[in-house]
Design an enzyme around this catalytic site. Structure first.
Site, PDB file in Angstrom:
ATOM      1  N   CYS A  44       0.838  -1.196   0.000  1.00  0.00           N
ATOM      2  CA  CYS A  44       0.000   0.000   0.000  1.00  0.00           C
ATOM      3  C   CYS A  44       0.879   1.254   0.000  1.00  0.00           C
ATOM      4  O   CYS A  44       1.863   1.326   0.748  1.00  0.00           O
ATOM      5  CB  CYS A  44      -0.899  -0.003   1.228  1.00  0.00           C
ATOM      6  SG  CYS A  44      -1.827   1.518   1.487  1.00  0.00           S
ATOM      7  N   HIS A  72       2.132  -7.036  14.738  1.00  0.00           N
ATOM      8  CA  HIS A  72       1.399  -6.940  13.476  1.00  0.00           C
ATOM      9  C   HIS A  72       2.406  -6.893  12.330  1.00  0.00           C
ATOM     10  O   HIS A  72       3.431  -6.229  12.410  1.00  0.00           O
ATOM     11  CB  HIS A  72       0.529  -5.685  13.474  1.00  0.00           C
ATOM     12  CG  HIS A  72      -0.426  -5.615  12.313  1.00  0.00           C
ATOM     13  ND1 HIS A  72      -0.026  -5.221  11.054  1.00  0.00           N
ATOM     14  CD2 HIS A  72      -1.748  -5.893  12.219  1.00  0.00           C
ATOM     15  CE1 HIS A  72      -1.069  -5.240  10.237  1.00  0.00           C
ATOM     16  NE2 HIS A  72      -2.134  -5.647  10.931  1.00  0.00           N
ATOM     17  N   GLU A  74       2.554  -5.443   9.499  1.00  0.00           N
ATOM     18  CA  GLU A  74       2.913  -4.133   8.953  1.00  0.00           C
ATOM     19  C   GLU A  74       3.930  -3.443   9.851  1.00  0.00           C
ATOM     20  O   GLU A  74       4.915  -2.874   9.370  1.00  0.00           O
ATOM     21  CB  GLU A  74       1.673  -3.247   8.797  1.00  0.00           C
ATOM     22  CG  GLU A  74       2.019  -1.885   8.209  1.00  0.00           C
ATOM     23  CD  GLU A  74       0.880  -0.895   8.275  1.00  0.00           C
ATOM     24  OE1 GLU A  74       1.152   0.301   8.493  1.00  0.00           O
ATOM     25  OE2 GLU A  74      -0.287  -1.303   8.100  1.00  0.00           O
ATOM     26  N   SER A 274      -9.877  -3.528   3.163  1.00  0.00           N
ATOM     27  CA  SER A 274      -9.556  -4.535   2.138  1.00  0.00           C
ATOM     28  C   SER A 274     -10.682  -5.544   1.928  1.00  0.00           C
ATOM     29  O   SER A 274     -10.495  -6.543   1.226  1.00  0.00           O
ATOM     30  CB  SER A 274      -8.274  -5.293   2.521  1.00  0.00           C
ATOM     31  OG  SER A 274      -7.192  -4.402   2.657  1.00  0.00           O
TER      32      SER A 274
END
Length: 297
Positions: A44, A72, A74, A274
């Site tokens: 992204c 997480h 990310e 998403s």
């Protein structure tokens, strides 16, 4: 393979590797380069913006304070681009960091508490004098902004307003899609009584961080709400299987007085950033069918 570990042993020369929206860590990218694979990068742009932000922190000699969950994927990718960092998952942990900056404290206890959320060799006595804020793009927007305000106020208190810019840096790195959904559900919650909402339905993966944060907004406002991951969660017996804020999967009665033909069901609907449109449409179709069947009995 579980517990945050990945096995890339089967990835070989010439294979195609697709990078997910939340990106891949610096170490993973280095590994893929060594394996001579073809990479399809779907990271992204907002995640890339966060990486650029923490890179600027490092160039300016700042410690990155990252609003995110350290485990997480990310955030794992983001911290791989940092030299010095500390992750805070919420306002409570941010306040702990702010208090240490202002007043010092028990260094050993501080390091123990954040042991999984700090860079190697982290020293709160020397690495919190200059900080920059970044975030996991799916975190709760208002909380990120509140943490930013707290950090700025803390630096003003310690170093004075004139020198604040030398000690604190902030960029807006909240994903647009996440912002729009959070703003929309805030509007629903604020007007819930006027709209006479029966409930708010949040649709998205049960392991999706941004979807879970959407549920928190109505839940904390005591507005009846449910987080489902697919249409099958809506039962023909007027039950709904949903994920609670604590992560528990439970089944409850869904629509009150559904058999009343004259009752209009008023609902608010949102979805994770998403979540496929088809998942939303299928869920709505299940609700419409349930209402039609129950009213005709």
């Amino acid at each position: 393979i579980g517990e945050g570990k990945k096995d890339f042993s089967k990835v070989g020369d010439g294979d195609v590797v697709i990078l997910p929206a939340f990106g891949a860590s610096f170490e993973e990218m280095t590994l893929f380069d060594s394996k001579n694979v073809d990479i399809v990068d779907t990271t992204c742009p907002w995640v890339s913006k966060v990486w650029n932000t923490v890179d600027q922190h490092q160039r300016k000699g700042l410690t990155s304070v990252i609003h995110g969950k350290y485990a997480h994927e990310e955030t794992v990718a983001t911290v791989s681009f940092c030299e010095d960092y500390i992750c805070v998952k919420d306002m409570k942990e941010a306040q702990m960091v702010a208090d240490y900056i202002t007043n010092g404290g028990d260094k050993e206890a501080f390091l123990k508490y954040f042991e999984n959320a700090i860079s190697e060799g982290f020293d709160p006595d020397t690495m919190l004098d200059k900080v920059g804020l970044a975030n996991q793009t799916t975190m709760y927007k208002k909380e990120t902004r509140a943490i930013g305000q707290l950090m700025q106020k803390t630096m003003i208190t310690k170093f004075g307003p004139v020198n604040t810019k030398e000690h604190y840096l902030e960029f807006d790195t909240i994903c647009d899609a996440t912002q729009e959904r959070q703003d929309a559900i805030h509007d629903l919650v604020e007007n819930a009584d006027e709209l006479k909402l029966d409930f708010i339905l949040v649709i998205g993966g049960w392991d999706s961080s941004n979807t879970a944060h959407l549920l928190e907004i109505p839940q904390k406002a005591n507005v009846r709400s449910f987080h489902i991951n697919k249409a099958d969660c809506i039962g023909a017996d007027n039950t709904i299987t949903h994920r609670t804020m604590s992560g528990e999967i439970v089944t409850d009665k869904f629509i009150f007085d559904i058999e009343d033909k004259d009752k209009e069901v008023v609902m608010g609907v949102t979805s994770g950033a998403s979540t496929p449109d088809a998942a939303v449409q299928d869920s709505l179709s299940s609700i419409f069918l349930l209402k039609k069947m129950s009213s005709s009995d």
